[in-house]
Design an enzyme around this catalytic site. Structure first.
Site, PDB file in Angstrom:
ATOM      1  N   GLY A 239      16.800  -4.023   3.022  1.00  0.00           N
ATOM      2  CA  GLY A 239      16.166  -5.573   4.035  1.00  0.00           C
ATOM      3  C   GLY A 239      16.337  -4.964   5.323  1.00  0.00           C
ATOM      4  O   GLY A 239      16.352  -5.914   6.401  1.00  0.00           O
ATOM      5  N   CYS A 345     -15.333  -4.101   6.795  1.00  0.00           N
ATOM      6  CA  CYS A 345     -16.026  -5.223   7.379  1.00  0.00           C
ATOM      7  C   CYS A 345     -14.597  -6.371   6.988  1.00  0.00           C
ATOM      8  O   CYS A 345     -15.287  -6.816   6.055  1.00  0.00           O
ATOM      9  CB  CYS A 345     -17.546  -5.589   6.894  1.00  0.00           C
ATOM     10  SG  CYS A 345     -18.787  -4.009   7.388  1.00  0.00           S
TER      11      CYS A 345
HETATM   12  C1  LIG Z   1      11.468  -3.482  -1.200  1.00  0.00           C
HETATM   13  C2  LIG Z   1      12.844  -3.981  -1.680  1.00  0.00           C
HETATM   14  C3  LIG Z   1      13.447  -3.240  -1.648  1.00  0.00           C
HETATM   15  C4  LIG Z   1      13.107  -2.587  -0.026  1.00  0.00           C
HETATM   16  O1  LIG Z   1      13.905  -3.247   1.249  1.00  0.00           O
HETATM   17  P1  LIG Z   1      13.122  -2.891   2.878  1.00  0.00           P
HETATM   18  O2  LIG Z   1      13.586  -3.848   3.226  1.00  0.00           O
HETATM   19  O3  LIG Z   1      12.905  -1.543   2.680  1.00  0.00           O
HETATM   20  O4  LIG Z   1      14.639  -2.370   2.452  1.00  0.00           O
HETATM   21  C5  LIG Z   1      14.995  -3.184  -1.842  1.00  0.00           C
HETATM   22  N1  LIG Z   1      15.170  -3.652  -3.287  1.00  0.00           N
HETATM   23  C6  LIG Z   1      14.151  -4.675  -3.523  1.00  0.00           C
HETATM   24  C7  LIG Z   1      14.394  -4.946  -4.482  1.00  0.00           C
HETATM   25  C8  LIG Z   1      12.390  -4.570  -2.807  1.00  0.00           C
HETATM   26  O5  LIG Z   1      12.107  -5.849  -3.702  1.00  0.00           O
END
Ligand SMILES: *Cc1c(COP(=O)(O)O)cnc(C)c1O
Length: 420
Positions: A239, A345
């Site tokens: 994240g 489109c």
């Molecule tokens: C999508 C996701 C991630 C990665 O998120 P990023 O923002 O790309 O780092 C990590 N863990 C889970 C469970 C996810 O769904």
């Protein structure tokens, strides 16, 4: 920092001119930089090194095998969300003991595959999933190492479509239910509780939501241990955001993130797991496209390019910003407010509206920066547009790492029924 830099007015990926790649491969294409990818992995790893992290790259961000293998060689594990991603991670040489399996809808077949491969961990997101996993594991005479993905009910100030940690989210189990669910898991055959996980969203631009969530799950670890559970793993998800707008609004550095982690997990003595996706690949990839037309209409300037929302859906899906830069700089061109749009489109097939850019000419090449994550992996064939090519650069070498889809491939899955 990335390795997409200008040399004498031409944009390069490491030591290769994007002009040269376009001439050989055609457009549109994604281009990845090995040096950028491995550097991002190293910076993240080094920031956390003193905590002996297990870094499990979130495969959904970009599942191109060459990306997975580059990260695998750097030492990365994988966070997977489907049977397809398990197969890709294994094919890239990632050890099963470095694979964690996330997702709210794991099917029994996917569970069986993961169990047969002896992956490290299932991140369980609901009670029905727990029962299903117990059943499949028992049938296969296996034990599933599990953590519950808990939902700490924090609000992360990111786009609604990538925020996952609030209590109405479909992801994870409410933290208030955790004690009951761990007690239940301890009674089920084929299940071995090993830890706790949390992932509150994507492209987070500041540390406060992480700090709040990590503190809350650290408390939970202590509560669970007090209740007799053997909690050895703490999976803190992914994240962490990346810069999309040059040097504007820089997200926290991995070193600052590491401080938050260290503070929150002090004295817990857990194996820490991280699931970065975007942070590793986002700025390691760009999308190169060619201008088809410049259309002036009702006072607006539409730059129509040969990439569409089917190639890069982030602007329309997430309202995402990508820097758009020329591959060859022409100092003489005027800067004006333009809309950069694709050929699909759909009104939503707009990469940017009313942005100040040098107005390109037809046939010019443009690059969308920071397109390595959630770009190629979300591409589709909408409008019967073949999936685009993907190229990887390594120093002065480059290679097509995913072929442009041929029209033959595009047709291959269609079959006419007997009555036609
Ligand atoms: C999508 C996701 C991630 C990665 O998120 P990023 O923002 O790309 O780092 C990590 N863990 C889970 C469970 C996810 O769904």
């Amino acid at each position: 920092m990335d390795h997409f830099l200008y040399k004498n007015g031409v944009l390069y990926a490491e030591d290769v001119s994007l002009n040269d790649i376009a001439a050989q491969v055609g457009t549109p294409f994604y281009c990845y930089s090995t040096a950028t990818l491995t550097r991002h992995y190293q910076v993240f790893h080094d920031a956390l090194a003193s905590m002996n992290p297990l870094i499990c790259y979130a495969v959904k961000a970009n599942d191109t095998l060459a990306i997975l293998k580059t990260l695998a060689l750097a030492g990365s594990g994988a966070d997977v969300v489907s049977g397809g991603e398990i197969r890709k991670a294994l094919a890239a040489g990632i050890a099963p003991q470095k694979i964690v399996f996330s997702g709210v809808g794991k099917t029994r077949d996917e569970m069986a595959l993961a169990l047969t491969q002896n992956i490290f961990q299932f991140n369980v997101e609901s009670e029905p999933e727990l029962y299903a996993l117990s059943e499949v594991a028992t049938r296969l005479n296996k034990t599933a190492g599990i953590v519950f993905r808990v939902n700490p009910d924090v609000i992360s100030d990111t786009h609604a479509k990538i925020s996952t940690g609030h209590k109405e989210s479909k992801f994870g189990v409410p933290i208030a239910d955790a004690m009951r669910l761990y007690a239940l898991a301890a009674t089920l055959p084929g299940i071995s509780v090993q830890g706790v996980s949390v992932h509150i969203g994507s492209q987070l631009a500041n540390l406060a939501p992480f700090a709040g969530a990590f503190k809350r799950v650290a408390e939970l670890v202590r509560e669970l241990r007090a209740a007799g559970h053997d909690i050895r793993v703490l999976d803190l998800g992914g994240g962490l955001g990346i810069p999309y707008e040059g040097s504007q609004n820089p997200p926290p550095l991995p070193s600052a993130y590491a401080e938050i982690v260290k503070e929150a997990t002090k004295g817990l003595n857990c194996q820490l797991v991280f699931e970065p996706g975007r942070l590793l690949v986002g700025n390691a990839g760009i999308l190169v496209t060619r201008v088809t037309y410049v259309k002036r209409s009702e006072g607006r300037i539409f730059v129509i390019v040969d990439a569409g929302m089917n190639d890069l859906i982030r602007p329309t899906l997430y309202n995402a910003y990508h820097d758009i830069v020329p591959v060859v700089v022409d100092e003489a061109t005027e800067t004006e407010l333009v809309d950069v749009v694709g050929p699909v489109c759909e009104t939503g097939d707009i990469f940017t509206a009313q942005r100040l850019l040098k107005v390109p000419k037809p046939e010019d090449l443009l690059a969308f920066r920071s397109a390595g994550a959630y770009g190629a992996s979300m591409a589709s064939t909408y409008n019967a547009r073949p999936l685009l090519a993907e190229v990887m650069v390594n120093g002065s070498a480059f290679s097509v790492v995913r072929k442009r889809q041929s029209y033959e491939d595009l047709f291959a899955r269609d079959q006419l029924p007997g009555w036609l």
